[in-house]
Scaffold this motif. Sequence first.
Motif, PDB file in Angstrom:
ATOM      1  N   ALA A 144      -3.506  -7.636   2.601  1.00  0.00           N
ATOM      2  CA  ALA A 144      -2.850  -6.995   1.460  1.00  0.00           C
ATOM      3  C   ALA A 144      -2.135  -5.722   1.900  1.00  0.00           C
ATOM      4  O   ALA A 144      -2.631  -4.978   2.744  1.00  0.00           O
ATOM      5  N   ASN A 145      -0.989  -5.486   1.312  1.00  0.00           N
ATOM      6  CA  ASN A 145      -0.273  -4.229   1.545  1.00  0.00           C
ATOM      7  C   ASN A 145      -0.787  -3.223   0.519  1.00  0.00           C
ATOM      8  O   ASN A 145      -0.314  -3.165  -0.608  1.00  0.00           O
ATOM      9  N   GLY A 146      -1.786  -2.478   0.911  1.00  0.00           N
ATOM     10  CA  GLY A 146      -2.453  -1.574  -0.026  1.00  0.00           C
ATOM     11  C   GLY A 146      -3.934  -1.593   0.260  1.00  0.00           C
ATOM     12  O   GLY A 146      -4.363  -1.675   1.410  1.00  0.00           O
ATOM     13  N   TYR A 147      -4.740  -1.505  -0.815  1.00  0.00           N
ATOM     14  CA  TYR A 147      -6.190  -1.608  -0.654  1.00  0.00           C
ATOM     15  C   TYR A 147      -6.571  -3.088  -0.532  1.00  0.00           C
ATOM     16  O   TYR A 147      -5.990  -3.935  -1.191  1.00  0.00           O
ATOM     17  N   GLY A 148      -7.559  -3.381   0.291  1.00  0.00           N
ATOM     18  CA  GLY A 148      -7.920  -4.790   0.438  1.00  0.00           C
ATOM     19  C   GLY A 148      -9.173  -5.016   1.245  1.00  0.00           C
ATOM     20  O   GLY A 148      -9.800  -6.063   1.125  1.00  0.00           O
ATOM     21  N   SER A 149      -9.536  -4.050   2.059  1.00  0.00           N
ATOM     22  CA  SER A 149     -10.756  -4.229   2.850  1.00  0.00           C
ATOM     23  C   SER A 149     -11.670  -3.023   2.654  1.00  0.00           C
ATOM     24  O   SER A 149     -12.349  -2.933   1.631  1.00  0.00           O
ATOM     25  N   VAL A 150     -11.678  -2.113   3.588  1.00  0.00           N
ATOM     26  CA  VAL A 150     -12.606  -0.975   3.526  1.00  0.00           C
ATOM     27  C   VAL A 150     -12.252  -0.071   2.342  1.00  0.00           C
ATOM     28  O   VAL A 150     -11.093   0.318   2.165  1.00  0.00           O
ATOM     29  N   ASP A 151     -13.251   0.237   1.530  1.00  0.00           N
ATOM     30  CA  ASP A 151     -13.032   1.045   0.332  1.00  0.00           C
ATOM     31  C   ASP A 151     -12.383   2.385   0.655  1.00  0.00           C
ATOM     32  O   ASP A 151     -12.716   3.033   1.658  1.00  0.00           O
ATOM     33  N   ARG A 152     -11.495   2.785  -0.231  1.00  0.00           N
ATOM     34  CA  ARG A 152     -10.837   4.095  -0.233  1.00  0.00           C
ATOM     35  C   ARG A 152      -9.770   4.238   0.861  1.00  0.00           C
ATOM     36  O   ARG A 152      -9.069   5.236   0.899  1.00  0.00           O
ATOM     37  N   PHE A 153      -9.668   3.278   1.762  1.00  0.00           N
ATOM     38  CA  PHE A 153      -8.642   3.353   2.801  1.00  0.00           C
ATOM     39  C   PHE A 153      -7.547   2.336   2.488  1.00  0.00           C
ATOM     40  O   PHE A 153      -7.826   1.154   2.281  1.00  0.00           O
ATOM     41  N   GLN A 154      -6.341   2.840   2.443  1.00  0.00           N
ATOM     42  CA  GLN A 154      -5.189   2.035   2.051  1.00  0.00           C
ATOM     43  C   GLN A 154      -4.297   1.809   3.265  1.00  0.00           C
ATOM     44  O   GLN A 154      -3.979   2.760   3.985  1.00  0.00           O
ATOM     45  N   ILE A 155      -3.926   0.550   3.485  1.00  0.00           N
ATOM     46  CA  ILE A 155      -3.024   0.214   4.585  1.00  0.00           C
ATOM     47  C   ILE A 155      -1.670  -0.143   3.988  1.00  0.00           C
ATOM     48  O   ILE A 155      -1.567  -1.015   3.110  1.00  0.00           O
ATOM     49  N   LEU A 156      -0.640   0.530   4.441  1.00  0.00           N
ATOM     50  CA  LEU A 156       0.708   0.236   3.965  1.00  0.00           C
ATOM     51  C   LEU A 156       1.612  -0.004   5.167  1.00  0.00           C
ATOM     52  O   LEU A 156       1.523   0.700   6.175  1.00  0.00           O
ATOM     53  N   ALA A 157       2.471  -1.014   5.018  1.00  0.00           N
ATOM     54  CA  ALA A 157       3.442  -1.324   6.063  1.00  0.00           C
ATOM     55  C   ALA A 157       4.763  -1.649   5.396  1.00  0.00           C
ATOM     56  O   ALA A 157       4.799  -2.282   4.343  1.00  0.00           O
ATOM     57  N   GLY A 158       5.832  -1.211   6.001  1.00  0.00           N
ATOM     58  CA  GLY A 158       7.163  -1.533   5.510  1.00  0.00           C
ATOM     59  C   GLY A 158       7.987  -2.122   6.635  1.00  0.00           C
ATOM     60  O   GLY A 158       7.928  -1.642   7.776  1.00  0.00           O
TER      61      GLY A 158
END
Lengths: 59, 367
Positions: free
Chosen positions: B37-51
Motif C-alpha cells: 500500500a502507498n501509505g499505511y499498511g504494515s507497521v503501525d504509525r509508520f507511513q510509506i509513500l512513493a511517487g
Amino acid sequence: MSTYQLYPDTSKGPVSCVKRTDNDGSIWCIPFSEDNTDYKKYLEWVAEGNKPKAADKTD
Amino acid sequence: MSLIKVKSRGTDNVGGRRNIIINGAMQLAQRGTSSTANGYGSVDRFQILAGGADEAPTHAQVDVASGTTPYGLGFRKALKLTNGNQTSGAGAADYMGIWQHIEGQNISQSGWNTTDPNSKLTLSYWVKSSVAQTFYGRFRAFASSQYEYTYSFALSANTWTKVTTTVPGNSNFSSLVNTNAVGFYHVWQCFWGTDYTNNKTLGEWAVKDNANKSPDMTSTWYTTNDATFEITGVQLEVGDAATDFSHRTFAEELSLCQRYFYKVEGASSDRVGIGGYVVGASEARMDVVFPCAMRAAPTISGTGTAQFDGHADSADFNCSAIIIDEVPTGIVSGLGIQIATSGMTNGHSGGLRFRGSGGTLSFTAEL
C-alpha cells in the motif's frame, strides 16, 4: 485512482459520510469531519472541480 | 538528613514515556505484516509513500536477527522497506520514504521549549541498508509556516548502524500546532529525485522549500533491484543526548497505536462486542466503543461478511457496506454505525456477528 460516491439516505435522512473505492477494490466510509485526513483529501479533490458519483438508488 | 537525588531531564536516564515516537520498536502491525500500500499498511504509525515508482515498494514487519546489536538491546522487530524494481531508473520526480507524523499537542506539550534554540530534541534509531550510501533524514515542524531540518547519515551495506541527531528549538515555533492535527514529522528519505533536491544546507531550520528538501541524492539504493532499508528502535526525546531506548510493553504500545488505528476481527460466528438495535426491519444501528479515544472521527472499512445477530437474525451483509450513523464530536470514544439488511424485527436488540473467516472492521484516524 480512487473514486468517491455519495451514500443513499437512511431512515434518518442524509448520511454524513462519503464512500471511497480504491484501485484494489477496498471500500472506505469517510466521515464528514474536518479532523479526518481522508475527509480533507476528499475536500481537496472536490476543490479541484471533481464531483462524487450520485448515490445508488434504493427501493 | 537524607538527600534525594533528582535526575535532570536530558542529562541522565529518565524513565517513563520519554519517547515521543509511537511504536518505535515496530512491535505493532495491526493492518498486516506485509503490504504494498502507498501509505499505511504494515507497521503501525509508520507511513510509506512513493511517487513515480515503476514497481510499488513492499513494507513489512520483520524479525531482527539474533546476534545483532539491536537484538542484544531487546529489539525483536524492524520495519523493512524493499524498493521493488525501478526499471526506468531514478526519475527526477520519483521519491520513496518512511514517515512518522506526530500530533501537534504531543510535540508542543512534550517538555521541549519549542522556541528556545538551546532546548533540544534528540532522535535516535537503528538502521540498515542493503546498499552502502549516504541517506538523508528530515524533520518538518508545522507552525504558521512549515519549517524543515535535514541531516545526513552514511551507511555501510548490511550493517546495523545507530544514528543520532539533535535539533534545536526555533523562535518561529511559537505558533507550532498544539492540537490533534499534525504538528511535526520525521521522514527517512530513501530516495528523492532532483525535482525536490538541490543544495540544501544541513543542520538548520529553514522554511520548507519543495525544490530543495535535501542535497541531491545518490540513486544507487533506489536503482538497485529489491534493495532494502530497515529501521527499529526509533526514539525522539527532549534533551540534547540520546538515552537508552524506552521499551514499552506490547499492551502499552497497542493502546497508543489505537488512537490512530483500531481493528476488530473475528472468525465465523464470532461476536465482537458491537451491540445495537433494529429500526424498521431493514436497518440495524450499532455502537462501537473504542478502547482508547481516537484522534478524530475515523474512516471505517470492512472485509468479510457479518449479520445482525438478534431475536431474528438478519441476512448476511458485506462488512464493507457498513456506514457511519453519527459522526461524533469532541472526544471520539465511540462511533455509531449502521447497515441496511433484511430479515430482522423492528425494535429488537442484538449485535454484530461475523459470518466467515477473515471478518474485520477497521477504524482509521491517522495523521
